[in-house]
Design an enzyme around this catalytic site. Structure first.
Site, PDB file in Angstrom:
ATOM      1  N   GLY A  14       0.780  -1.240   0.000  1.00  0.00           N
ATOM      2  CA  GLY A  14       0.000   0.000   0.000  1.00  0.00           C
ATOM      3  C   GLY A  14       0.805   1.280   0.000  1.00  0.00           C
ATOM      4  O   GLY A  14       0.330   2.304   0.508  1.00  0.00           O
ATOM      5  N   ARG A  67     -15.967 -15.320 -10.267  1.00  0.00           N
ATOM      6  CA  ARG A  67     -15.471 -13.943 -10.331  1.00  0.00           C
ATOM      7  C   ARG A  67     -16.590 -12.913 -10.417  1.00  0.00           C
ATOM      8  O   ARG A  67     -16.523 -11.890  -9.724  1.00  0.00           O
ATOM      9  CB  ARG A  67     -14.472 -13.793 -11.486  1.00  0.00           C
ATOM     10  CG  ARG A  67     -13.738 -12.470 -11.418  1.00  0.00           C
ATOM     11  CD  ARG A  67     -12.454 -12.481 -12.181  1.00  0.00           C
ATOM     12  NE  ARG A  67     -12.685 -12.515 -13.620  1.00  0.00           N
ATOM     13  CZ  ARG A  67     -11.726 -12.508 -14.528  1.00  0.00           C
ATOM     14  NH1 ARG A  67     -10.463 -12.469 -14.151  1.00  0.00           N
ATOM     15  NH2 ARG A  67     -12.002 -12.535 -15.804  1.00  0.00           N
ATOM     16  N   ARG A  93      -5.520  -8.758  -8.372  1.00  0.00           N
ATOM     17  CA  ARG A  93      -6.490  -9.697  -8.951  1.00  0.00           C
ATOM     18  C   ARG A  93      -7.008  -9.122 -10.253  1.00  0.00           C
ATOM     19  O   ARG A  93      -7.326  -7.935 -10.330  1.00  0.00           O
ATOM     20  CB  ARG A  93      -7.672  -9.929  -8.004  1.00  0.00           C
ATOM     21  CG  ARG A  93      -7.264 -10.521  -6.672  1.00  0.00           C
ATOM     22  CD  ARG A  93      -8.373 -11.354  -6.083  1.00  0.00           C
ATOM     23  NE  ARG A  93      -8.570 -12.577  -6.850  1.00  0.00           N
ATOM     24  CZ  ARG A  93      -7.792 -13.653  -6.774  1.00  0.00           C
ATOM     25  NH1 ARG A  93      -6.739 -13.650  -5.977  1.00  0.00           N
ATOM     26  NH2 ARG A  93      -8.033 -14.721  -7.507  1.00  0.00           N
ATOM     27  N   HIS A 111       0.754   1.262 -13.082  1.00  0.00           N
ATOM     28  CA  HIS A 111       1.533   0.113 -13.533  1.00  0.00           C
ATOM     29  C   HIS A 111       3.009   0.528 -13.598  1.00  0.00           C
ATOM     30  O   HIS A 111       3.323   1.604 -14.105  1.00  0.00           O
ATOM     31  CB  HIS A 111       1.038  -0.342 -14.908  1.00  0.00           C
ATOM     32  CG  HIS A 111       1.760  -1.563 -15.393  1.00  0.00           C
ATOM     33  ND1 HIS A 111       1.498  -2.821 -14.899  1.00  0.00           N
ATOM     34  CD2 HIS A 111       2.763  -1.703 -16.290  1.00  0.00           C
ATOM     35  CE1 HIS A 111       2.308  -3.688 -15.486  1.00  0.00           C
ATOM     36  NE2 HIS A 111       3.080  -3.046 -16.339  1.00  0.00           N
ATOM     37  N   ASP A 147      -3.612  -4.136 -18.321  1.00  0.00           N
ATOM     38  CA  ASP A 147      -2.568  -3.116 -18.441  1.00  0.00           C
ATOM     39  C   ASP A 147      -2.649  -2.364 -19.766  1.00  0.00           C
ATOM     40  O   ASP A 147      -1.630  -2.027 -20.389  1.00  0.00           O
ATOM     41  CB  ASP A 147      -1.173  -3.732 -18.243  1.00  0.00           C
ATOM     42  CG  ASP A 147      -1.006  -4.299 -16.854  1.00  0.00           C
ATOM     43  OD1 ASP A 147      -1.593  -3.753 -15.911  1.00  0.00           O
ATOM     44  OD2 ASP A 147      -0.311  -5.324 -16.703  1.00  0.00           O
ATOM     45  N   GLU A 176       6.092   6.700  -8.960  1.00  0.00           N
ATOM     46  CA  GLU A 176       4.691   6.264  -8.835  1.00  0.00           C
ATOM     47  C   GLU A 176       3.973   7.136  -7.806  1.00  0.00           C
ATOM     48  O   GLU A 176       2.826   7.539  -7.995  1.00  0.00           O
ATOM     49  CB  GLU A 176       4.618   4.795  -8.401  1.00  0.00           C
ATOM     50  CG  GLU A 176       5.128   3.817  -9.444  1.00  0.00           C
ATOM     51  CD  GLU A 176       4.891   2.363  -9.035  1.00  0.00           C
ATOM     52  OE1 GLU A 176       3.823   2.056  -8.487  1.00  0.00           O
ATOM     53  OE2 GLU A 176       5.782   1.532  -9.281  1.00  0.00           O
TER      54      GLU A 176
HETATM   55  C1  GAR Z   1       3.365  -0.893  -7.457  1.00  0.00           C
HETATM   56  O1  GAR Z   1       4.688  -0.866  -7.954  1.00  0.00           O
HETATM   57  C2  GAR Z   1       2.369  -0.899  -8.601  1.00  0.00           C
HETATM   58  O2  GAR Z   1       2.784  -0.129  -9.698  1.00  0.00           O
HETATM   59  C3  GAR Z   1       2.334  -2.370  -8.938  1.00  0.00           C
HETATM   60  O3  GAR Z   1       2.341  -3.020  -7.704  1.00  0.00           O
HETATM   61  C4  GAR Z   1       3.055  -2.213  -6.763  1.00  0.00           C
HETATM   62  C5  GAR Z   1       2.208  -2.026  -5.545  1.00  0.00           C
HETATM   63  O4  GAR Z   1       2.930  -1.397  -4.543  1.00  0.00           O
HETATM   64  N1  GAR Z   1       1.172  -2.696  -9.703  1.00  0.00           N
HETATM   65  C6  GAR Z   1       1.162  -3.615 -10.667  1.00  0.00           C
HETATM   66  O5  GAR Z   1       2.123  -4.276 -10.974  1.00  0.00           O
HETATM   67  C7  GAR Z   1      -0.186  -3.766 -11.361  1.00  0.00           C
HETATM   68  N2  GAR Z   1      -0.029  -4.428 -12.610  1.00  0.00           N
HETATM   69  P1  GAR Z   1       2.211  -0.696  -3.325  1.00  0.00           P
HETATM   70  O6  GAR Z   1       1.270  -1.751  -2.724  1.00  0.00           O
HETATM   71  O7  GAR Z   1       3.312  -0.342  -2.392  1.00  0.00           O
HETATM   72  O8  GAR Z   1       1.458   0.494  -3.848  1.00  0.00           O
END
Ligand code: GAR
Length: 218
Positions: A14, A67, A93, A111, A147, A176
């Site tokens: 998170g 689902r 998911r 992403h 994606d 990010e």
């Molecule tokens: C982040 O790097 C996000 O971009 C990636 O998961 C991580 C979550 O980190 N998302 C994906 O790969 C989705 N395809 P976080 O829980 O610390 O925000």
């Protein structure tokens, strides 16, 4: 002006949720988080929401036969919270067509690559394997194809000599945390329009210059 109400969906630590929490602490920020939702009862990110006194809900996919039923429950929680923008923040998911259609143009994802390159998992390993010199991250509207969808904001970072997946991931993650709150702000301010499946951002300029890697004095 009323703040845009966000539901943030997480599966793990998170840190992007945390970036949104921090942004929303500023009373001038045009959005607020009304719900943090997860399918993982043990998601560490839930603690971040609790610390910020944001309501949390767990919709455990194990409790549903298929689902569509799981996704109907997700939608019910989001609607009950009154959220009108759904932010996937490390939600791991896959979401089916019905959910994606229900929230079309109100469902965004972050992403860790410069889409459309490196969709899917293990983005940083694959970027290093491909030998790219620039990596990055993308916030985009969600479409049925994983994606994929209109791109709202991207940030690019250089790949350094000696990087491994962990060092590259850490450099991308810093960005990010910049671009997710930025994308939400642009949407909340009503600046973001989708025209022919591309995003147009009203009143936004673009930076000058370029990121050149490797860095050399000529
Ligand atoms: C982040 O790097 C996000 O971009 C990636 O998961 C991580 C979550 O980190 N998302 C994906 O790969 C989705 N395809 P976080 O829980 O610390 O925000």
């Amino acid at each position: 002006m009323a703040r845009l109400k966000l539901a943030v969906l997480i599966s793990g630590r998170g840190s992007n949720l945390q970036a949104l929490i921090e942004a929303c602490r500023n009373p001038a920020y045009p959005a607020e988080i009304v719900l943090v939702l997860t399918s993982e009862p043990d998601a560490p990110g839930l603690e971040r929401a609790k610390a910020a006194k944001i309501p949390t809900r767990v919709v455990d996919h194990h409790d549903f036969s298929d689902r569509p039923a799981f996704e109907t429950a997700l939608t019910a929680e989001i609607e009950a919270a009154g959220a009108t923008l759904v932010c996937l923040a490390g939600f791991m998911r896959l979401l089916g067509g019905e959910f994606v259609r229900r929230w079309r143009d109100r469902l965004i994802n972050i992403h860790p690559s410069l889409l459309p390159a490196f969709k899917g998992l293990h983005t940083h390993e694959r970027a290093l394997e491909a030998g790219v010199r620039v990596a990055g991250c993308t916030v985009h509207f969600v479409r049925e194809e994983t994606d994929h969808g209109p791109i709202i904001v991207q940030a690019a970072v250089p790949v350094h000599p000696g990087d491994d997946a962990a060092t590259l991931a850490a450099r991308v993650l810093v960005q990010e945390h910049v671009i997710y709150p930025l994308a939400v702000r642009l949407i909340a301010e009503g600046r973001v329009k989708i025209v022919a499946e591309r995003v147009v951002v009203a009143g936004a300029g673009a930076p000058t210059g370029a990121l050149v890697n490797p860095a050399f004095e000529l």
